[in-house]
Design an enzyme around this catalytic site. Structure first.
Site, PDB file in Angstrom:
ATOM      1  N   ARG A 107       0.857  -1.177   0.000  1.00 53.53           N
ATOM      2  CA  ARG A 107       0.000   0.000   0.000  1.00 53.53           C
ATOM      3  C   ARG A 107       0.897   1.233   0.000  1.00 53.53           C
ATOM      4  O   ARG A 107       1.770   1.367   0.845  1.00 53.53           O
ATOM      5  CB  ARG A 107      -0.949   0.033   1.191  1.00 53.53           C
ATOM      6  CG  ARG A 107      -2.137   0.967   0.959  1.00 53.53           C
ATOM      7  CD  ARG A 107      -3.145   0.915   2.084  1.00 53.53           C
ATOM      8  NE  ARG A 107      -3.822  -0.357   2.195  1.00 53.53           N
ATOM      9  CZ  ARG A 107      -4.809  -0.604   3.056  1.00 53.53           C
ATOM     10  NH1 ARG A 107      -5.225   0.360   3.864  1.00 53.53           N
ATOM     11  NH2 ARG A 107      -5.384  -1.781   3.117  1.00 53.53           N
TER      12      ARG A 107
ATOM     13  N   SER B 111      -8.240   0.305   0.208  1.00 53.08           N
ATOM     14  CA  SER B 111      -9.259   0.368   1.245  1.00 53.08           C
ATOM     15  C   SER B 111      -9.721   1.809   1.486  1.00 53.08           C
ATOM     16  O   SER B 111     -10.250   2.443   0.599  1.00 53.08           O
ATOM     17  CB  SER B 111      -8.749  -0.291   2.522  1.00 53.08           C
ATOM     18  OG  SER B 111      -9.779  -0.447   3.465  1.00 53.08           O
TER      19      SER B 111
ATOM     20  N   ASP C 192     -16.654   1.250   4.065  1.00 52.41           N
ATOM     21  CA  ASP C 192     -15.507   1.952   3.507  1.00 52.41           C
ATOM     22  C   ASP C 192     -15.460   1.680   1.998  1.00 52.41           C
ATOM     23  O   ASP C 192     -16.275   0.909   1.479  1.00 52.41           O
ATOM     24  CB  ASP C 192     -14.219   1.550   4.233  1.00 52.41           C
ATOM     25  CG  ASP C 192     -13.833   0.100   4.046  1.00 52.41           C
ATOM     26  OD1 ASP C 192     -14.692  -0.698   3.616  1.00 52.41           O
ATOM     27  OD2 ASP C 192     -12.677  -0.258   4.321  1.00 52.41           O
TER      28      ASP C 192
ATOM     29  N   ASP D 147     -13.888  -0.102  -0.170  1.00 51.90           N
ATOM     30  CA  ASP D 147     -13.842  -1.460  -0.734  1.00 51.90           C
ATOM     31  C   ASP D 147     -14.800  -2.407  -0.016  1.00 51.90           C
ATOM     32  O   ASP D 147     -14.795  -3.615  -0.268  1.00 51.90           O
ATOM     33  CB  ASP D 147     -12.417  -2.022  -0.720  1.00 51.90           C
ATOM     34  CG  ASP D 147     -11.873  -2.259   0.672  1.00 51.90           C
ATOM     35  OD1 ASP D 147     -12.193  -1.464   1.582  1.00 51.90           O
ATOM     36  OD2 ASP D 147     -11.113  -3.228   0.875  1.00 51.90           O
TER      37      ASP D 147
ATOM     38  N   GLU E  96     -12.284  -7.242  14.640  1.00 53.27           N
ATOM     39  CA  GLU E  96     -11.219  -6.362  15.111  1.00 53.27           C
ATOM     40  C   GLU E  96     -11.806  -4.978  15.335  1.00 53.27           C
ATOM     41  O   GLU E  96     -12.788  -4.601  14.679  1.00 53.27           O
ATOM     42  CB  GLU E  96     -10.069  -6.301  14.113  1.00 53.27           C
ATOM     43  CG  GLU E  96     -10.439  -5.769  12.741  1.00 53.27           C
ATOM     44  CD  GLU E  96      -9.258  -5.709  11.791  1.00 53.27           C
ATOM     45  OE1 GLU E  96      -8.134  -6.022  12.217  1.00 53.27           O
ATOM     46  OE2 GLU E  96      -9.462  -5.362  10.625  1.00 53.27           O
TER      47      GLU E  96
END
Length: 624
Positions: A71, A170, A329, A331, A430
């Site tokens: 990324r 993302s 978000d 994606d 998470e």
């Protein structure tokens, strides 16, 4: 050889270079290998301007492939996301898969799946990845339209692929892109695969002659679009998770939901999900439902940022009198949720709060669907920086709880381990608003999570006359009040980050494994320290941590004598120093406000004393 590359090579021969042998060699490699006119022009312009410092940063440092994949900002350079780096990465991934699965028949039979989001260059990067694999006689399932990230791991499992690639950054800013890799088990790669892939990339840096051959995308029997096969199966599997009585209740419940896709891919897939399980159509935030790589109404398209990113959704929900907001978000692998409270303001649930609600819901849904549900054989999983509310539930309800390192790569592989051992994995999450409400997708899935949140909300409202906020308070009554603070400071200096953490682990006059013993001049004493960068853990007999150690990531956890736990760590994808703190009360302790006040005082002190933002020039988060 394309004309622009030939011209650049010719021009380079007649130009003075830097005199730095390493840099000059890297310049020549870039000019020889890159076939994208824009990025090639960026490098040549820097050479003409003798901008050696920029070239050294771009070409003498390489973007690292880790458990997060890649990324970075999109621009020319080996340190960035661009066509040449994508080809090099794809070649490395392909070479490693060939090494691990040497039977050539499996390459053409099982192959790989490739997907992409709506960002600039995502489709191009996905197509180049497909070309690399096709050139090596792999079957490639290339989605021909933008899809949510969860569809790639789902396809890996459904079609028994050898691996998968999702091109996405993302929720990062618009200038970034990324490259996420899934293994044949449907989970993101973890050690040793990530380390081996990184080595394979370095061993395959020079583009193969066929790696730029776009004719491989035309009339190729090894290339197909899995969309129709996969989408039908995905939604059929989602429907099976919801019992008939619940779907009937969905249809009768008057609740309405405002939805934003954050200029990403989610809206058409949310519409399909809601229709499949008999929910009313969402009320869309019209300005944000179409994919827009500019992210024109929200420069930070991250629903984790709360009201900063949900402003338009709140305005739309208020105007349409929708009590609940759902936000994916870009994606669509994460989900944020807000609910109207008694003061007519929208309460945005934290990732930990929604994790508590969905954990309860996963267990409740299991019991509603199966009157012989074996809770003792059931499992829930969360990361070590997430709330321990699932552990508190497990202690009361009798299921098994596991914690992992942060990130769904670790969670997903733990889920597979438990599933393969015959356990019923009900839920994993998470705190960074990532939820897995079944094992259909071995990753966080914002589409299925939204469907489950909406169904849960309908069940609570129409069957129990409760809001989600009321249910959350009910969970705290039963399992103990869990209050957390999750935030960050920004730091873009890697050397400074290492200095900050090294200071904490050599706190006593530079001696190794000496950490702070208290905060606020001794008011709150530290009982144990676990350092998953070095492997030190003061709470174990041999002083060695039981969770996996990662030297490339900074992560220290402090457990205080009053029960407060805080973890300090670096982000794997953003220039952030994060902190995750929690206080867990016993069910009989009803002094919730006191627990929250203590936590907030301690967190303020920890940030000031351990990160030292003013001294180190760190940028504090602008809280809502």
């Amino acid at each position: 050889m394309c004309q622009s590359m030939g011209q650049a090579i010719c021009e380079l021969k007649h130009m003075p270079l830097s005199g730095d042998k390493e840099l000059d060699a890297q310049i020549k490699k870039w000019v020889k290998w890159d076939r994208n006119q824009d990025t090639l022009a960026q490098i040549m312009e820097a050479v003409r301007n003798e901008d050696w410092d920029t070239l050294r940063c771009r070409l003498c440092r390489r973007i690292s492939f880790g458990t997060e994949g890649l990324r970075a900002v999109m621009r020319a350079g080996f340190d960035s996301m661009n066509e040449l780096v994508v080809i090099q990465t794809a070649q490395g991934v392909c070479a490693y898969i060939k090494e691990q699965y040497p039977d050539e028949a499996s390459w053409a039979e099982q192959g790989v799946v490739v997907g992409y989001d709506g960002r600039y260059n995502s489709q191009r990067f996905a197509e180049l990845t497909a070309i690399v694999f096709l050139s090596q006689n792999f079957r490639v399932y290339l989605f021909r339209r933008i899809v949510p990230t969860p569809f790639v791991p789902y396809t890996v499992q459904r079609l028994s692929c050898l691996g998968g690639v999702m091109v996405t950054a993302s929720h990062n800013p618009k200038q970034d892109n990324g490259y996420k890799v899934y293994w044949s088990n449907g989970a993101q790669v973890i050690p040793p695969h990530d380390e081996a892939i990184s080595k394979a990339i370095l061993d395959n840096l020079q583009p193969h002659p066929d790696s730029w051959d776009e004719t491989l995308l035309c009339a190729n029997d090894l290339l197909s679009d899995p969309y129709n096969n996969v989408v039908t199966a995905y939604y059929d599997a989602l429907k099976k998770e919801i019992s008939c009585p619940l779907m009937e209740a969905n249809g009768r419940c008057p609740l309405t939901f405002t939805y934003t896709a954050m200029h990403g891919v989610g809206y058409p897939y949310i519409k399909l999900a809601f229709g499949k399980i008999n929910l009313k159509s969402v009320v869309p935030v019209c300005e944000q439902i179409m994919p827009d790589p500019e992210f024109s109404t929200t420069p930070i398209p991250n629903p984790e940022e709360g009201k900063t990113s949900l402003d338009l959704a709140i305005k739309r929900a208020t105007a349409k009198k929708c009590p609940i907001i759902l936000a994916n978000d870009p994606d669509a692998d994460r989900l944020a949720v807000a609910e109207l409270d008694d003061s007519k303001q929208y309460k945005i649930f934290s990732g930990n709060e929604l994790g508590a609600l969905l954990g309860w819901w996963a267990l409740q849904n299991y019991k509603l669907k199966d009157e012989n549900a074996d809770v003792s054989n059931s499992v829930m999983v969360s990361s070590t920086v997430s709330s321990k509310i699932l552990k508190s539930m497990a202690d009361v309800e009798g299921f098994t709880y596991h914690e992992t390192l942060p990130g769904f790569k670790w969670i997903g592989n733990k889920v597979i381990e438990e599933r393969d051992a015959g356990k019923k994995v009900l839920f994993a999450f998470e705190e960074a608003i990532g939820y897995m409400v079944s094992t259909n997708v071995i990753d966080k899935d914002g589409i299925s999570a939204a469907a489950h949140v909406a169904t849960m909300a309908c069940y609570l409202r129409c069957k129990k006359c409760m809001t989600m906020q009321e249910k959350l308070r009910d969970l705290y009554e039963n399992y103990g009040f869990h209050t957390s603070v999750v935030s960050y400071v920004t730091c873009r200096d890697r050397g400074l980050i290492k200095k900050i953490f090294d200071r904490l682990r050599t706190f006593d006059d530079g001696q190794e494994n000496t950490y702070p013993t208290s905060i606020m001049d001794g008011e709150y004493e530290i009982e144990n320290v676990r350092d998953l960068t070095t492997g030190y853990d003061s709470s174990t007999p041999d002083k060695k941590a039981t969770l996996p150690v990662c030297e490339s990531t900074q992560m220290i956890t402090f457990t205080f004598k009053n029960g407060m736990v805080v973890t300090l760590r670096t982000s794997g994808t953003e220039p952030k120093l994060k902190y995750y703190a929690e206080m867990c009360g016993r069910p009989e302790n009803k002094r919730w406000e006191e627990l929250s006040e203590t936590l907030n005082r301690m967190v303020d002190a920890i940030v000031n004393e351990f990160y030292e933002p003013e001294k180190n020039g760190l940028e504090r988060r602008q809280e809502d």
